[in-house]
Design a protein around this motif. Structure first.
Motif, PDB file in Angstrom:
ATOM      1  N   PHE A 109    -113.922  98.419  40.417  1.00 36.88           N
ATOM      2  CA  PHE A 109    -113.159  98.307  39.185  1.00 36.88           C
ATOM      3  C   PHE A 109    -113.962  98.859  38.016  1.00 36.88           C
ATOM      4  O   PHE A 109    -115.129  98.539  37.844  1.00 36.88           O
ATOM      5  N   CYS A 110    -113.293  99.657  37.218  1.00 39.52           N
ATOM      6  CA  CYS A 110    -113.837 100.122  35.957  1.00 39.52           C
ATOM      7  C   CYS A 110    -113.376  99.142  34.875  1.00 39.52           C
ATOM      8  O   CYS A 110    -112.238  98.632  34.940  1.00 39.52           O
ATOM      9  N   ALA A 111    -114.238  98.862  33.897  1.00 36.80           N
ATOM     10  CA  ALA A 111    -113.867  97.881  32.869  1.00 36.80           C
ATOM     11  C   ALA A 111    -114.415  98.299  31.516  1.00 36.80           C
ATOM     12  O   ALA A 111    -115.441  98.978  31.422  1.00 36.80           O
ATOM     13  N   TYR A 112    -113.740  97.828  30.479  1.00 38.11           N
ATOM     14  CA  TYR A 112    -114.061  98.171  29.089  1.00 38.11           C
ATOM     15  C   TYR A 112    -114.208  96.893  28.287  1.00 38.11           C
ATOM     16  O   TYR A 112    -113.473  95.925  28.497  1.00 38.11           O
ATOM     17  N   ARG A 113    -115.165  96.906  27.340  1.00 39.54           N
ATOM     18  CA  ARG A 113    -115.264  95.784  26.409  1.00 39.54           C
ATOM     19  C   ARG A 113    -115.669  96.283  25.040  1.00 39.54           C
ATOM     20  O   ARG A 113    -116.517  97.157  24.909  1.00 39.54           O
TER      21      ARG A 113
END
Lengths: 117, 118
Positions: B91-95
């Motif tokens: 999974f790619c994730a952004y914050r």
């Protein structure tokens, strides 16, 4: 090592039941999260908490509520379980960043696979 | 609102070969963090690698490296010398960077299932 523990790996409940999913972390983290994971949809945020008794809605809060009475424990509540809440539920915790350049890591539990029949 | 897109639901690679998983994102912010998480069959999400948007240098962690293209809003993961233990959902994730409460959430892509062929 940080440990995030979810009370059950598998759970089967009946439609209309009140369901509690429990999550405990042992590292004194301020932030805690509940995500729901569905095939093709990835992880979606249900609720999060940044302190005891504090909570914020995520992207899909409908049908859920949460409770954080103690810092280490964050509970997800399904007031009246429905079949469309059959899913994998993931809890995570993360320490509060000291400043805007701190990139603290989120730690996840092993997930609870909930089936509502 | 930020969105993260992983356009490859499944990928496969021969053991010992190299594979690249794609991720694009959409944001109006100039500063943020990006992550790749691995979820093996045990279901335990494990952080693989992270990248701060203000850093131009691509992050690397042993056999894992990223190609971060800020202007293109692209964040791909390269796995070199693939091993059987690399088989998992990625999974790619952004914050967001802002430390205000309410901006702490991770926004995830839909995931890429990686199979390693012996």
């Amino acid at each position: 090592d940080v440990k995030v523990t979810q009370s059950s790996r598998y759970l089967v409940k009946r439609t209309g039941e009140k369901v509690f999913l429990e999550c405990v972390q042992d590292m004194d983290h301020e932030n805690m999260f509940w995500y729901r994971q569905d095939p093709g949809l990835g992880l979606r945020l249900i609720y999060f908490s940044y302190d005891v008794k504090m909570k914020e809605k995520g992207d899909i809060p409908e049908g859920y509520s949460v409770s954080r009475e103690k810092k280490e424990r964050f509970s997800l509540i399904l007031e009246s379980a429905s079949t469309n809440q059959t899913s994998m539920y993931l809890c995570a915790s993360r320490p509060l960043p000291r400043d805007t350049t701190s990139n603290t890591e989120a730690f996840f539990g092993q997930g609870t696979r909930l089936t509502v029949v | 609102a930020q969105t993260v897109t992983q356009s490859q639901p499944e990928m496969s690679v021969q053991e010992a070969e190299t594979v690249t998983l794609s991720c694009t994102y959409d944001t109006s912010e100039s500063d943020y963090y990006l992550f790749w998480y691995k979820q093996p069959p045990s279901r335990q999400m494990i952080l693989v690698i992270r990248q701060e948007a203000y850093k131009q240098q691509n992050a690397t962690e042993n056999r894992f490296s990223v190609n971060f293209q800020k202007a293109a809003k692209s964040f791909s993961l390269k796995i070199s010398d693939s091993q059987l233990g690399d088989a998992a959902m990625y999974f790619c994730a952004y914050r967001s960077v802002r430390a205000n409460f309410g901006n702490e959430k991770l926004t995830f892509g839909t995931g890429t299932r990686l199979t390693i062929i012996p």
